[in-house]
Design a protein around this motif. Structure first.
Motif, PDB file in Angstrom:
ATOM      1  N   THR B  56      52.895-128.807 -51.423  1.00 46.62           N
ATOM      2  CA  THR B  56      53.552-127.522 -51.208  1.00 46.62           C
ATOM      3  C   THR B  56      52.963-126.879 -49.973  1.00 46.62           C
ATOM      4  O   THR B  56      52.184-127.498 -49.252  1.00 46.62           O
ATOM      5  CB  THR B  56      53.442-126.607 -52.450  1.00 46.62           C
ATOM      6  OG1 THR B  56      54.271-125.455 -52.271  1.00 46.62           O
ATOM      7  CG2 THR B  56      52.001-126.172 -52.684  1.00 46.62           C
ATOM      8  N   GLY B  61      54.279-121.145 -52.632  1.00 52.61           N
ATOM      9  CA  GLY B  61      54.577-122.398 -53.313  1.00 52.61           C
ATOM     10  C   GLY B  61      53.467-122.863 -54.247  1.00 52.61           C
ATOM     11  O   GLY B  61      53.706-123.685 -55.146  1.00 52.61           O
ATOM     12  N   ALA B  65      53.746-125.159 -57.748  1.00 54.29           N
ATOM     13  CA  ALA B  65      53.251-126.528 -57.595  1.00 54.29           C
ATOM     14  C   ALA B  65      52.182-126.848 -58.631  1.00 54.29           C
ATOM     15  O   ALA B  65      52.150-127.947 -59.194  1.00 54.29           O
ATOM     16  CB  ALA B  65      52.712-126.735 -56.183  1.00 54.29           C
ATOM     17  N   VAL B  76      47.599-131.267 -56.706  1.00 54.50           N
ATOM     18  CA  VAL B  76      48.401-130.554 -55.699  1.00 54.50           C
ATOM     19  C   VAL B  76      47.695-130.665 -54.356  1.00 54.50           C
ATOM     20  O   VAL B  76      46.472-130.619 -54.292  1.00 54.50           O
ATOM     21  CB  VAL B  76      48.523-129.058 -56.071  1.00 54.50           C
ATOM     22  CG1 VAL B  76      49.088-128.226 -54.911  1.00 54.50           C
ATOM     23  CG2 VAL B  76      49.368-128.878 -57.321  1.00 54.50           C
ATOM     24  N   PHE B  78      48.145-128.439 -50.818  1.00 49.14           N
ATOM     25  CA  PHE B  78      48.969-127.434 -50.131  1.00 49.14           C
ATOM     26  C   PHE B  78      48.722-127.451 -48.627  1.00 49.14           C
ATOM     27  O   PHE B  78      47.596-127.488 -48.163  1.00 49.14           O
ATOM     28  CB  PHE B  78      48.843-126.032 -50.735  1.00 49.14           C
ATOM     29  CG  PHE B  78      47.532-125.315 -50.575  1.00 49.14           C
ATOM     30  CD1 PHE B  78      47.268-124.542 -49.444  1.00 49.14           C
ATOM     31  CD2 PHE B  78      46.581-125.370 -51.583  1.00 49.14           C
ATOM     32  CE1 PHE B  78      46.077-123.853 -49.322  1.00 49.14           C
ATOM     33  CE2 PHE B  78      45.378-124.677 -51.466  1.00 49.14           C
ATOM     34  CZ  PHE B  78      45.128-123.929 -50.334  1.00 49.14           C
ATOM     35  N   ILE B 122      57.655-132.696 -53.321  1.00 50.24           N
ATOM     36  CA  ILE B 122      57.461-131.416 -52.631  1.00 50.24           C
ATOM     37  C   ILE B 122      57.996-130.300 -53.525  1.00 50.24           C
ATOM     38  O   ILE B 122      59.062-130.436 -54.126  1.00 50.24           O
ATOM     39  CB  ILE B 122      58.195-131.408 -51.273  1.00 50.24           C
ATOM     40  CG1 ILE B 122      57.589-132.458 -50.334  1.00 50.24           C
ATOM     41  CG2 ILE B 122      58.135-130.020 -50.632  1.00 50.24           C
ATOM     42  CD1 ILE B 122      58.346-132.632 -49.019  1.00 50.24           C
ATOM     43  N   ILE B 123      57.228-129.235 -53.630  1.00 47.71           N
ATOM     44  CA  ILE B 123      57.648-128.067 -54.429  1.00 47.71           C
ATOM     45  C   ILE B 123      57.590-126.829 -53.536  1.00 47.71           C
ATOM     46  O   ILE B 123      56.625-126.648 -52.786  1.00 47.71           O
ATOM     47  CB  ILE B 123      56.694-127.861 -55.638  1.00 47.71           C
ATOM     48  CG1 ILE B 123      56.823-129.014 -56.643  1.00 47.71           C
ATOM     49  CG2 ILE B 123      56.926-126.494 -56.304  1.00 47.71           C
ATOM     50  CD1 ILE B 123      57.992-128.917 -57.593  1.00 47.71           C
ATOM     51  N   ASP B 124      58.620-125.989 -53.616  1.00 49.66           N
ATOM     52  CA  ASP B 124      58.540-124.698 -52.927  1.00 49.66           C
ATOM     53  C   ASP B 124      59.354-123.662 -53.684  1.00 49.66           C
ATOM     54  O   ASP B 124      60.162-124.005 -54.548  1.00 49.66           O
ATOM     55  CB  ASP B 124      59.014-124.816 -51.474  1.00 49.66           C
ATOM     56  CG  ASP B 124      58.334-123.774 -50.565  1.00 49.66           C
ATOM     57  OD1 ASP B 124      57.527-122.958 -51.056  1.00 49.66           O
ATOM     58  OD2 ASP B 124      58.609-123.783 -49.356  1.00 49.66           O
ATOM     59  N   ASP B 125      59.106-122.404 -53.383  1.00 47.57           N
ATOM     60  CA  ASP B 125      59.792-121.335 -54.119  1.00 47.57           C
ATOM     61  C   ASP B 125      61.229-121.123 -53.638  1.00 47.57           C
ATOM     62  O   ASP B 125      62.136-120.965 -54.434  1.00 47.57           O
ATOM     63  CB  ASP B 125      58.987-120.020 -54.100  1.00 47.57           C
ATOM     64  CG  ASP B 125      58.696-119.495 -52.706  1.00 47.57           C
ATOM     65  OD1 ASP B 125      58.790-120.267 -51.736  1.00 47.57           O
ATOM     66  OD2 ASP B 125      58.363-118.298 -52.577  1.00 47.57           O
TER      67      ASP B 125
END
Lengths: 190, 190
Positions: B56, B61, B65, B76, B78, B122-125
């Motif tokens: 992230t 994020g 995550a 994770v 970042f 991948i993680i994001d808001d």
């Protein structure tokens, strides 16, 4: 906290200038099971304090704050490092000098999420000179909230922030306190 | 994800210029039980993908995550928004233009934590124009890691990022997709 001391000894890297690199597990890559245990430990330490908000500062405080708040059962609010000069009327703000980045940040929290009814636990990854923590405490005081204390993952006890803030009556609980460190001699805990 | 749609309708505030304020629960104050559920949902969606790393970008994020990674059972990493021009040789880096802040960031990830053996989620808001996501994908590609996909909390489907990246073959799974929104008419989901 033995688990975190062991991990700092195993994977922390001491560099010249009192730099402790813990980016393999704490502030770049994040070892989630370790964070869960840190969150449990903060909840245990501050049990009974009727905390209803965990306050931290972006970016590396967020993950620890989340797992502490999960155990405590309350939301997280993270202060933002804003560089804008347009400070609106609905923000608490404070100046924080970053020694790592050599800059002064304007740190802000919305007044909607911090006020007189809050009992606040501050969480952060490091305490050294206390700049970030002092900025967060200032915002808690501006807001009229009650400061329960501060939970820190790693305190560099050879730097003045912890002693200074304790002498002002702030309850600071650090999971690991480093008495001294150098690339030659390694890390000694308090 | 019904829970998140309901929350966006209840507590999201639409402002002029396609701005959706969700700072009371998603990106300033964080509603932890909601984050736990979002993490569970991402783990369910990407079940069987053999993800060994969630990537992230700081700051908002990180919390999502963390709870996704907790369910998946991996660390994770970042990406950091660095403004320094001293890009060392041991970093993957990418340029990301922030529409919110009107700046171009140098975004970096240590080569120690992203490489050919990684299978990355991948993680994001938010996903709108796709600038942050494109930057993260670039770093995954530089590193030789395998990109499993991207999990997004809120996609503004009326902006081009999601369609553009899907057309390039990226699997993007958004918990909420907004078809249109305005202060006058409110929010319509896809």
């Amino acid at each position: 906290m033995q688990l975190l001391e062991d991990r700092v000894l195993k994977d922390g890297v001491v560099r010249e200038g009192s730099v402790l690199k813990v980016d393999s597990f704490l502030n770049h890559q994040l070892d989630i099971p370790l964070f869960v245990e840190m969150g449990r430990e903060f909840a245990r330490i501050f049990d009974g304090c009727e905390i209803n908000k965990v306050l931290t500062i972006e970016a590396s405080g967020i993950a620890i704050a989340c797992f502490a708040a999960q155990q405590i059962g309350c939301p997280v609010v993270f202060a933002k490092k804003s560089r804008t000069k347009n400070i609106a009327g609905d923000l608490w703000h404070s100046k924080v000098e970053s020694y790592t980045h050599g800059k002064i940040y304007d740190v802000v929290v919305s007044r909607d999420f911090l006020g007189p009814n809050d009992r606040v636990l501050i969480i952060d990854d490091f305490l050294a000179n206390g700049a970030a923590l002092t900025g967060l405490i200032n915002m808690v005081q501006q807001s009229g909230a009650t400061l329960v204390g501060a939970g820190i993952a790693i305190e560099k006890a050879f730097q003045p922030g912890g002693d200074l803030l304790r002498s002002r009556g702030v309850r600071i609980e650090s999971l690991v306190r480093i008495k001294s460190m150098s690339p030659e001699t390694g890390i000694e805990f308090c």
